[in-house]
Scaffold this motif. Structure first.
Motif, short mmCIF file in Angstrom:
data_model
loop_
_atom_site.label_atom_id
_atom_site.label_comp_id
_atom_site.label_asym_id
_atom_site.label_seq_id
_atom_site.Cartn_x
_atom_site.Cartn_y
_atom_site.Cartn_z
N ALA A 1 -2.99 0.68 -11.34
CA ALA A 1 -2.45 0.77 -9.98
C ALA A 1 -3.57 0.94 -8.95
CB ALA A 1 -1.48 1.94 -9.89
N THR A 2 -4.58 1.73 -9.28
CA THR A 2 -5.71 1.92 -8.37
C THR A 2 -6.45 0.60 -8.14
OG1 THR A 2 -5.99 4.21 -9.10
CG2 THR A 2 -7.87 3.17 -8.02
N LEU B 1 2.31 1.73 -3.50
CA LEU B 1 1.32 2.24 -4.44
C LEU B 1 1.11 3.74 -4.25
CD1 LEU B 1 -1.13 -0.76 -4.26
CD2 LEU B 1 -0.12 0.14 -6.37
N ARG B 2 1.21 4.21 -3.01
CA ARG B 2 1.13 5.65 -2.78
C ARG B 2 2.33 6.35 -3.42
NH1 ARG B 2 0.41 5.59 2.48
NH2 ARG B 2 2.57 5.98 3.06
N GLU C 1 -4.40 -1.49 -5.92
CA GLU C 1 -4.50 -0.97 -4.56
C GLU C 1 -5.76 -1.51 -3.85
OE1 GLU C 1 -4.27 3.30 -2.18
OE2 GLU C 1 -4.79 3.27 -4.31
N SER C 2 -6.86 -1.59 -4.60
CA SER C 2 -8.09 -2.15 -4.02
C SER C 2 -7.86 -3.59 -3.57
CB SER C 2 -9.22 -2.10 -5.05
OG SER C 2 -9.53 -0.76 -5.39
N ASP D 1 1.78 6.57 -7.16
CA ASP D 1 0.86 7.66 -7.50
C ASP D 1 1.59 9.00 -7.50
OD1 ASP D 1 -1.93 8.68 -7.93
OD2 ASP D 1 -1.51 9.67 -6.03
N LEU E 1 0.84 -1.21 0.00
CA LEU E 1 0.00 0.00 0.00
C LEU E 1 0.87 1.26 0.00
CD1 LEU E 1 -2.76 -1.19 2.48
CD2 LEU E 1 -3.05 -0.72 0.04
N ALA F 1 -4.96 -4.87 -2.74
CA ALA F 1 -4.03 -4.83 -1.61
C ALA F 1 -4.73 -4.47 -0.31
CB ALA F 1 -2.90 -3.85 -1.90
N GLU F 2 -5.71 -3.58 -0.39
CA GLU F 2 -6.47 -3.20 0.82
C GLU F 2 -7.24 -4.39 1.38
OE1 GLU F 2 -8.76 0.02 -0.68
OE2 GLU F 2 -7.23 1.54 -0.22
#
Length: 357
Positions: A324-325, A286-287, A328-329, A290, A283, A331-332
């Motif tokens: 990537a978004t 991924l930030r 990220e989903s 971005d 996470l 990964a959350e």
């Protein structure tokens, strides 16, 4: 038929406890004195009792779909997809007012090719029977998710190669996305079946309580593949001259791709190990990705203004951000799964909390 009620626990011998079975249920399943039963302890502490003959003699699920010659091929396609995902074994589609039309037949054959383990086993002018030769115990959920991650990594590699080499690599990305869809659909079928059978859930590496979470992960990865496929489709339609203009940005695009490949590789490992700290690192990465894309957008605009090269590169980067978004989903959800796996007591120091940013 549902059986509810209570039974008194009785003592048999010195230490054995015994509970009687409902007579109606015994009659329905054909249980006799001396027969063996399978006993399974469920996650909530309850137990499931199944006769071994009943356990090994799974009933095949068959559905008959009657359509019209005027039924659209889109509706036929959706019904076949639903039958596959829900877990049917055999589907028979019959036209009641004529014959299967050419578009209907083409759609059914295309769908049979696009779904793993599907074969046409019977056909007449007005009827088609498809059978799903999929043994659910042979496909573990972590294995299917891992396959999806590997396909996404390969799509990213081919995307950058296509820009650098100006060859067939964009078309290969589209082929890989088709395979990703096949694996995703099979994973949904596995999850639906696992939600109905705790023993199958255990066999494929999950628990029934995590079915929804794993479906969310699979869907997010499928969305990431859609984003990369959209980028490949756009690049595939550029002229050679337009592609050549992207050479000046190839290092940035390659770095972006390598960052996402590393993240996807970590996601696959964290899923297998249910690693809470690694999920957190993903996470954070991924930030950072971005932020990297935002900085590069600004640099591009300062370098090229609103010319064609900038607009093309920006469009490709936006699709990589979309991917990537989606990752990220996933990964959350993975973080939540890992957290639940570690509870009710979590010692961050033992897990390496000093590495958490």
């Amino acid at each position: 038929m549902e059986y509810t009620g209570t039974r008194r626990v009785q003592k048999f011998g010195r230490s054995t406890l015994m509970v009687s079975l409902p007579a109606d249920w015994v009659k329905k399943v054909g249980l006799k004195p001396g027969d063996n039963v399978a006993i399974e302890v469920l996650d909530d502490g309850s137990i499931k009792v199944k006769p071994l003959t009943y356990e090994t003699k799974k009933l095949r699920k068959t559905i008959y779909i009657r359509i019209s010659k005027l039924t659209s091929e889109e509706l036929v396609s959706r019904m076949l997809y639903a039958a596959y995902v829900i877990g049917f074994d055999t589907v028979t589609i019959e036209v009641i007012d004529g014959y299967l039309t050419e578009p209907q037949l083409k759609t059914l054959r295309r769908m049979a090719r696009s779904l793993i383990g599907v074969e046409i086993v019977g056909q007449s002018p007005n009827k088609l029977t498809l059978q799903f030769f999929v043994d659910p115990t042979k496909y573990s959920l972590p294995g299917l998710i891992g396959r999806m991650c590997n396909l996404i990594k390969s799509m990213l590699q081919h995307l950058v190669l296509g820009i650098a080499e100006k060859q067939h690599f964009f078309s290969e990305v589209l082929e890989l996305e088709t395979e990703l869809d096949r694996v995703y659909t099979l994973s949904v079928r596995q999850l639906v079946l696992a939600s109905q059978d705790t023993s199958l859930a255990k066999a494929i590496g999950i628990t029934t309580s995590l079915v929804t979470a794993y479906r969310a992960i699979a869907k997010s990865l499928e969305d990431a593949g859609d984003a990369l496929s959209a980028a490949a489709f756009e690049l595939n339609n550029l002229s050679e001259e337009q592609l050549t203009k992207l050479d000046q940005a190839i290092d940035y695009l390659k770095e972006s791709s390598e960052m996402l490949i590393t993240i996807t590789d970590r996601l696959m490992r964290a899923l297998i190990e249910r690693d809470l700290i690694l999920a957190n690192k993903i996470l954070n990465a991924l930030r950072e990705f971005d932020n990297y894309i935002r900085r590069y957008h600004l640099l591009l605009f300062k370098s090229y203004g609103l010319d064609e090269t900038y607009l093309i590169i920006r469009s490709i980067l936006e699709k990589m951000s979309w991917a990537a978004t989606s990752i990220e989903s996933a990964a959350e959800v993975l973080f939540d799964i890992s957290f639940a796996f570690r509870s009710p007591e979590i010692d961050l120091e033992k897990l390496g909390a000093e590495t958490i940013i």
